[in-house]
Motif scaffolding. Structure first.
Motif, PDB file in Angstrom:
ATOM      1  N   ALA A 355       0.845  -1.190   0.000  1.00  0.00           N
ATOM      2  CA  ALA A 355       0.000   0.000   0.000  1.00  0.00           C
ATOM      3  C   ALA A 355       0.881   1.240   0.000  1.00  0.00           C
ATOM      4  O   ALA A 355       1.837   1.326   0.766  1.00  0.00           O
ATOM      5  N   SER A 356       0.545   2.218  -0.813  1.00  0.00           N
ATOM      6  CA  SER A 356       1.390   3.402  -0.952  1.00  0.00           C
ATOM      7  C   SER A 356       0.881   4.613  -0.194  1.00  0.00           C
ATOM      8  O   SER A 356       1.585   5.615  -0.068  1.00  0.00           O
ATOM      9  N   THR A 357      -0.354   4.565   0.320  1.00  0.00           N
ATOM     10  CA  THR A 357      -0.920   5.686   1.076  1.00  0.00           C
ATOM     11  C   THR A 357      -1.479   5.163   2.398  1.00  0.00           C
ATOM     12  O   THR A 357      -1.758   3.958   2.541  1.00  0.00           O
ATOM     13  N   ASP A 358      -1.680   6.077   3.345  1.00  0.00           N
ATOM     14  CA  ASP A 358      -2.261   5.669   4.624  1.00  0.00           C
ATOM     15  C   ASP A 358      -3.689   5.165   4.438  1.00  0.00           C
ATOM     16  O   ASP A 358      -4.117   4.226   5.136  1.00  0.00           O
ATOM     17  N   HIS A 363      -7.304   0.379   4.593  1.00  0.00           N
ATOM     18  CA  HIS A 363      -8.220  -0.567   3.952  1.00  0.00           C
ATOM     19  C   HIS A 363      -7.672  -1.994   4.028  1.00  0.00           C
ATOM     20  O   HIS A 363      -8.425  -2.946   4.261  1.00  0.00           O
ATOM     21  N   LYS A 364      -6.362  -2.135   3.849  1.00  0.00           N
ATOM     22  CA  LYS A 364      -5.760  -3.466   3.969  1.00  0.00           C
ATOM     23  C   LYS A 364      -5.886  -3.993   5.394  1.00  0.00           C
ATOM     24  O   LYS A 364      -6.211  -5.170   5.625  1.00  0.00           O
ATOM     25  N   LEU A 365      -5.616  -3.131   6.377  1.00  0.00           N
ATOM     26  CA  LEU A 365      -5.706  -3.556   7.774  1.00  0.00           C
ATOM     27  C   LEU A 365      -7.144  -3.855   8.175  1.00  0.00           C
ATOM     28  O   LEU A 365      -7.407  -4.803   8.929  1.00  0.00           O
ATOM     29  N   GLU A 366      -8.089  -3.089   7.656  1.00  0.00           N
ATOM     30  CA  GLU A 366      -9.506  -3.334   7.927  1.00  0.00           C
ATOM     31  C   GLU A 366      -9.906  -4.727   7.441  1.00  0.00           C
ATOM     32  O   GLU A 366     -10.563  -5.495   8.174  1.00  0.00           O
ATOM     33  N   THR A 367      -9.503  -5.070   6.234  1.00  0.00           N
ATOM     34  CA  THR A 367      -9.808  -6.392   5.680  1.00  0.00           C
ATOM     35  C   THR A 367      -9.109  -7.488   6.470  1.00  0.00           C
ATOM     36  O   THR A 367      -9.692  -8.545   6.758  1.00  0.00           O
ATOM     37  N   PHE A 368      -7.853  -7.223   6.841  1.00  0.00           N
ATOM     38  CA  PHE A 368      -7.094  -8.218   7.591  1.00  0.00           C
ATOM     39  C   PHE A 368      -7.740  -8.514   8.937  1.00  0.00           C
ATOM     40  O   PHE A 368      -7.926  -9.677   9.316  1.00  0.00           O
ATOM     41  N   VAL A 369      -8.091  -7.472   9.715  1.00  0.00           N
ATOM     42  CA  VAL A 369      -8.674  -7.676  11.047  1.00  0.00           C
ATOM     43  C   VAL A 369      -9.998  -8.419  10.943  1.00  0.00           C
ATOM     44  O   VAL A 369     -10.295  -9.310  11.744  1.00  0.00           O
ATOM     45  N   GLN A 440     -11.689   5.480  13.574  1.00  0.00           N
ATOM     46  CA  GLN A 440     -11.422   6.602  12.679  1.00  0.00           C
ATOM     47  C   GLN A 440      -9.915   6.802  12.604  1.00  0.00           C
ATOM     48  O   GLN A 440      -9.227   6.812  13.631  1.00  0.00           O
ATOM     49  N   ALA A 441      -9.402   6.947  11.402  1.00  0.00           N
ATOM     50  CA  ALA A 441      -7.968   7.157  11.183  1.00  0.00           C
ATOM     51  C   ALA A 441      -7.756   8.434  10.377  1.00  0.00           C
ATOM     52  O   ALA A 441      -8.586   8.800   9.533  1.00  0.00           O
ATOM     53  N   TRP A 442      -6.636   9.094  10.641  1.00  0.00           N
ATOM     54  CA  TRP A 442      -6.285  10.312   9.905  1.00  0.00           C
ATOM     55  C   TRP A 442      -5.564   9.910   8.631  1.00  0.00           C
ATOM     56  O   TRP A 442      -4.453   9.402   8.663  1.00  0.00           O
ATOM     57  N   VAL A 443      -6.224  10.092   7.506  1.00  0.00           N
ATOM     58  CA  VAL A 443      -5.637   9.749   6.208  1.00  0.00           C
ATOM     59  C   VAL A 443      -5.703  10.986   5.323  1.00  0.00           C
ATOM     60  O   VAL A 443      -6.768  11.583   5.146  1.00  0.00           O
ATOM     61  N   GLY A 444      -4.579  11.391   4.774  1.00  0.00           N
ATOM     62  CA  GLY A 444      -4.544  12.613   3.976  1.00  0.00           C
ATOM     63  C   GLY A 444      -4.684  13.825   4.877  1.00  0.00           C
ATOM     64  O   GLY A 444      -3.835  14.115   5.702  1.00  0.00           O
ATOM     65  N   ASP A 445      -5.840  14.502   4.768  1.00  0.00           N
ATOM     66  CA  ASP A 445      -6.069  15.695   5.577  1.00  0.00           C
ATOM     67  C   ASP A 445      -7.374  15.633   6.350  1.00  0.00           C
ATOM     68  O   ASP A 445      -7.967  16.651   6.686  1.00  0.00           O
ATOM     69  N   HIS A 446      -7.862  14.409   6.658  1.00  0.00           N
ATOM     70  CA  HIS A 446      -9.139  14.284   7.346  1.00  0.00           C
ATOM     71  C   HIS A 446      -9.197  12.957   8.117  1.00  0.00           C
ATOM     72  O   HIS A 446      -8.371  12.069   7.929  1.00  0.00           O
TER      73      HIS A 446
END
Length: 496
Positions: A355-358, A363-369, A440-446
């Motif tokens: 994965a290249s962005t947070d 999304h990868k971690l969400e699927t994994f968990v 909720q996670a901070w990704v980009g600017d939100h």
């Protein structure tokens, strides 16, 4: 229609057990401040929820020459969707005869999962505090919040104020689990005849309000001539919760079944379609009591009040950067989100590889968990991230704490959200809002929501509170559940 986005192995939306945990901790705090003034005493109480027995309590006070020890124990036995759940809390406070805190020890056990905190006053006045969560121990130095009192100090505040009707007094109650001082206001109402299991008594009535980090809780206490609580009444999920003094046999009598999950659900005025929860939704919500409700303002949720005093909760899938940026605490490890653990960090790096962005990593971690927790049930009380990583078992709270810890281990700011989620059918009821937890996670600017328990976030979610995974934050749920009514639901897709 199944919960939207739900993986096939996880059909039901779950309710965080931490809500009850927070209530149990609260009940063994300010509401139990009036232990007996005799040299050694023990008071048994039966615990009732809307008239049905759900547990027992025992408050003990022992006086020595240079210290007073107060022990407060509470056990609740409830059900969630037919599954039993036992909650135990015990707090031991050691104080000087003048009410100066010297040491404390607190234990909470939910369905076998135990956490504890103990503190000892040092020569410099600070407390050496050792906490144990999920088998992990940590020690820190903590200053007592200025003026905050434990059990004996609170009792002495009541004694000094006296029994005169109309008297107002206040103190700060020290909650040793959160380290916070809770402002507590009291008003003496006067004496009245009160029914107890052993017969009627003339008792002094006190109305008490404790201010919490989110909202407040009202408690009524009935005290005897020794300022010992013989009856305590508060609310839980909109129901009447009472502690009544009685003998040991009465307190230890068998409990009656109460399914707390059924009581915590909120009816919807109509069904929501799959298309609707993929677009913006506005919920019109009214309070069923006099207390204001609490909803979280997030980058996906805007909360306003209308002319009738109802809450307008607008939920959208496309976040708008309206909230504060993350602070250091949003990426820090703590007792419940042990993101500094090497094995957990390696797991996060492995499962987010490529994965290249947070946002992509989340999304990868969400699927994994969602896949990793392969025993999806209500048998876990409230587990830390390390316990979930070890046992691979739990409900929505376990999915949330593990996902948040994995995110933080990659330096992605993350918070645990507690709220409500729509289900078309749950526990024998159709079209309801069910208590739920996500991240909720901070990704980009939100801040953006991720729901590992249900395989994704939709606008069927309503956020009540955000926090760092500590069960204390879940009290916001208990302070709102059972006290709201959904008046209307509107969306762009819905047509009357």
């Amino acid at each position: 229609m199944k919960p939207f986005g739900s993986p096939s192995v996880y059909k039901k939306r779950r309710w965080p057990a931490a809500t009850l945990l927070a209530l149990a901790v609260l009940l063994t705090g300010p509401a139990t401040l009036y232990a007996r003034t005799t040299p050694a005493s023990s008071t048994w109480m039966t615990v009732l929820l809307d008239g049905r027995k759900i547990g027992h309590a025992r408050f003990t006070r022992t006086v020595a020459e240079d210290k007073i020890t107060s022990v407060q124990y509470l056990q609740l036995e409830l059900q969630r969707d037919g599954r039993p759940m036992v909650i135990e809390t015990r707090e031991t406070d050691v104080e000087s005869p003048a009410g100066k805190p010297l040491a404390f020890q607190s234990m909470t056990r939910v369905s076998g999962a135990e956490s504890s905190t103990q503190g000892q006053r040092r020569a410099d006045g600070r407390f050496e505090v050792t906490s144990r969560v999920g088998g992990r121990e940590s020690t820190t130095s903590m200053a007592r919040p200025a003026g905050a009192l434990l059990a004996e100090g609170q009792r002495l505040a009541a004694v000094r104020s006296g029994p005169e009707p109309g008297t107002d007094y206040a103190f700060l109650a020290w909650d040793v689990n959160s380290g916070k001082a809770l402002p507590t206001k009291n008003r003496v109402v006067g004496t009245e005849r009160t029914s107890l299991p052993g017969g009627e008594r003339t008792l002094l009535r006190i109305e008490q309000t404790s201010t919490l980090p989110v909202g407040s809780v009202d408690t009524t206490l009935w005290l005897d001539g020794d300022f010992a609580a013989r009856k305590i009444r508060t609310s839980m999920l909109g129901m009447k919760l009472e502690l009544l003094a009685c003998d040991r046999a009465c307190a230890m009598a068998p409990n009656q079944g109460v399914d707390i999950l059924e009581k915590s659900m909120t009816a919807m005025p109509r069904a929501l379609t799959k298309a609707e929860v993929r677009g913006p939704i506005t919920y019109t919500i009214a309070a069923t009591g006099s207390k204001p409700l609490h909803f979280a303002d997030t980058d996906e949720q805007l909360v306003t009040r209308d002319d009738q005093g109802n809450w307008q909760v607008q939920v959208r899938l496309t976040p708008k950067a309206t909230q504060d940026k993350p602070v250091a605490a949003d990426t820090a490890a703590n007792g419940w989100l042990q993101s500094d653990n090497r094995r957990l960090r390696r797991l996060a790096q492995q499962e987010s590889r490529g994965a290249s962005t947070d946002a992509a990593r989340m999304h990868k971690l969400e699927t994994f968990v969602s896949r990793y927790i392969n025993k999806k049930n209500l048998g876990v009380g409230y587990a830390s991230a390390l316990e979930v990583m070890r046992d691979r078992e739990g409900d929505c709270t376990e999915h949330a704490v593990l996902l948040a810890a994995l995110a933080r281990s990659l330096d992605i700011p993350a918070r645990v959200v507690t709220g409500l989620v729509y289900s078309d059918h749950y526990a024998g009821r159709d079209h309801v809002l069910v208590p739920h937890a996500w991240v909720q996670a901070w990704v980009g600017d939100h801040w953006r929501s991720f729901d590992a328990a249900l395989g994704g976030f939709d606008t069927g979610h309503i956020a009540l509170e955000t926090g760092d995974g500590d069960p204390w934050h879940f009290f916001a749920v208990a302070n709102t559940l059972g006290k709201l009514r959904v008046v209307d639901v509107s969306s762009r897709q819905h047509k009357e």
